[in-house]
Enzyme design. Structure first.
Site, PDB file in Angstrom:
ATOM      1  N   HIS A 145      32.194   7.477 -11.097  1.00  0.00           N
ATOM      2  CA  HIS A 145      33.286   7.976 -10.388  1.00  0.00           C
ATOM      3  C   HIS A 145      34.520   6.869 -10.295  1.00  0.00           C
ATOM      4  CE1 HIS A 145      35.771   9.258  -6.917  1.00  0.00           C
ATOM      5  NE2 HIS A 145      35.952   8.096  -6.464  1.00  0.00           N
TER       6      HIS A 145
ATOM      7  N   ARG B  12      31.551  15.553 -14.739  1.00  0.00           N
ATOM      8  CA  ARG B  12      32.220  14.237 -14.763  1.00  0.00           C
ATOM      9  C   ARG B  12      31.296  13.198 -15.468  1.00  0.00           C
ATOM     10  NH1 ARG B  12      31.568  11.233  -9.554  1.00  0.00           N
ATOM     11  NH2 ARG B  12      29.824   9.748 -10.870  1.00  0.00           N
TER      12      ARG B  12
ATOM     13  N   TYR C  65      22.289   7.610  -8.112  1.00  0.00           N
ATOM     14  CA  TYR C  65      22.260   8.686  -7.463  1.00  0.00           C
ATOM     15  C   TYR C  65      22.165  10.188  -8.530  1.00  0.00           C
ATOM     16  CZ  TYR C  65      27.145   8.713  -8.626  1.00  0.00           C
ATOM     17  OH  TYR C  65      28.511   8.680  -9.166  1.00  0.00           O
TER      18      TYR C  65
END
Ligand SMILES: Cc1ncc(C[n+]2csc(CCOP(=O)(O)OP(=O)(O)O)c2C)c(N)n1
Length: 409
Positions: A311, A307, A320
């Site tokens: 998100h 990805r 993160y």
């Protein structure tokens, strides 16, 4: 913990912000190395495929090995064009969300091949049960872009009448099942749909997509059980993009070697493929579709990808994971890889590519102008207020009528 040893384990991401990501440990099977059994093979014959990696495009962007689907340059260019459009559409929609013109957006950057190649390998009549990150299917199936945008703006032409969060597309005419925000529900639904097709003696099959994180939902297991028992003609795609918001894929995978390996326990043919290799995704889907049409049952496909972006518009991945992770991702960028493959064959060049990007950008800009002529989020027109009471049931019952009267609409 009397002896100081923990007796349970909480997986952590391999890299945190500030770390230098290095994927050398991945030990990925090379393109062209995986064997290609007959689509009618037993699930046991797919055991190596479930832990290996089906790849066609090698590091020189040449198509190699038994899985090469031998597509014509026209089909390859069509795939490239759908992927470029998907990426440009995503970029534009992100900007518009940032300007407050829509409430929410989710990009599929880096995962375009997973949707586009699969959609092209299926028949348009096959029913797809996607997650919110397969907008590429819509482009590959030729959905009107203005309609897609009107849904995301929630204006008067939104075919969902403003009832759903943006990117939760529905398109019955294109055999594209309504996207639900509840993760994983589409797997048992796809199995059920496929069973109905088989029961009615139809040639149609179903395909569904979920993310790596979603495999932790009970519905993943319910879907696989149903499909295994009834040999439902369905393709289950697990898009392993390494992340479920801020949770690394090792949280959902646990100590299983791969997500594909989980399918073997259900007696399903299971394959892990390079999700950034257009040809590999196409070939694996074609194999699974042929198997389903022959009545040999379901296939679990894990598409290994990354990805590349946040998100959603509500997420900040720098909190993160390292910023450089996608640059280090060994399977690269699906658009760049197909582009280089076509250039290598003498079927494409930089000038044509730049022109394609220009054309797609112009199409997206023009479509957005047209979409706004059907209403903007802030100024309207939106769907009529009374439509919030419609379609709860086929016919409104007395409570809905009462509520509508109370609102005076
Ligand atoms: C049943 C359910 N639980 C939690 C959520 C909140 N949620 C939305 S997306 C998401 C992460 C899904 O990750 P993954 O399945 O890996 O798909 P990706 O977003 O990476 O494509 C979560 C937890 C939800 N929508 N539904």
């Amino acid at each position: 913990m009397s002896n100081g040893q923990t007796r349970f384990h909480v997986p952590t991401p391999p890299y945190r912000p500030g770390d230098e990501p290095d994927f050398a440990h991945l030990d990925l099977q090379k393109a062209g190395e995986a064997l290609r059994p007959d689509p009618a093979a037993s699930w046991q014959e797919t055991q190596d495929l479930a832990t290996g990696l089906v790849g066609v495009l090698d590091h020189n962007h040449q198509a190699v090995g038994a899985w090469n689907p031998e597509l014509s340059p026209e089909v390859l260019r069509e795939g490239l064009s759908h992927m470029v459009l998907t990426r440009i559409y995503d970029e534009r929609m992100l900007k518009l969300q940032r300007q407050g013109k829509m409430s929410f957006y989710m990009k599929s950057t880096g995962e375009e091949a997973v949707a586009v190649a699969a959609a092209m390998a299926l028949k348009p009549t096959d029913m797809v049960f996607p997650s919110y990150r397969q907008q590429g299917i819509l482009f590959a199936r030729g959905r009107n872009i203005v309609d897609m945008m009107c849904h995301c703006i929630s204006n008067s032409r939104d075919n969902l009448k403003g009832r759903q969060l943006p990117v939760h597309y529905t398109w019955a005419e294109g055999n594209f099942f309504t996207i639900s925000g509840n993760l994983g529900t589409q797997f048992p639904q796809a199995a059920g749909y496929a069973m109905a097709c088989a029961y009615k003696g139809e040639d149609q099959i179903a395909a569904s997509w979920i993310g790596d994180g979603t495999t932790a939902e009970g519905d993943f297991h319910a879907g696989l059980t149903l499909a295994s028992t009834y040999r439902a003609p369905v393709i289950f795609n697990v898009v392993n993009n390494q992340w479920a918001i801020s949770s690394n894929q090792n949280i959902a995978r646990g100590d299983a070697p791969t997500f594909a390996a989980k399918g073997l326990g259900y007696g399903l043919a299971s394959i892990r493929a390079d999700g950034n290799d257009f040809l590999a995704v196409y070939a694996a889907t074609q194999w699974a579709a042929e198997r389903a049409r022959q009545g040999k049952g379901a296939t679990l496909l894990e598409l290994f990808t990354y990805r590349a972006d946040a998100h959603s518009t509500s997420d900040d991945p720098t909190k993160y994971r390292p910023k450089t992770e996608f640059d280090r991702w060994p399977l690269g960028d699906p658009i760049e890889r197909l582009k280089q493959h076509l250039i290598g064959k003498g079927e494409w060049d930089e000038t044509r590519h730049a022109k394609l990007e220009e054309q797609m950008t112009a199409l997206v800009v023009k479509s957005y102008k047209e979409a706004e002529s059907h209403g903007t989020l802030h100024e309207g027109p939106l769907s009529p207020t009374e439509s919030i009471f419609e379609d709860v049931y086929a016919k409104p019952d007395w409570r809905l009528r009462r509520q509508r009267q109370d609102l005076g609409v």
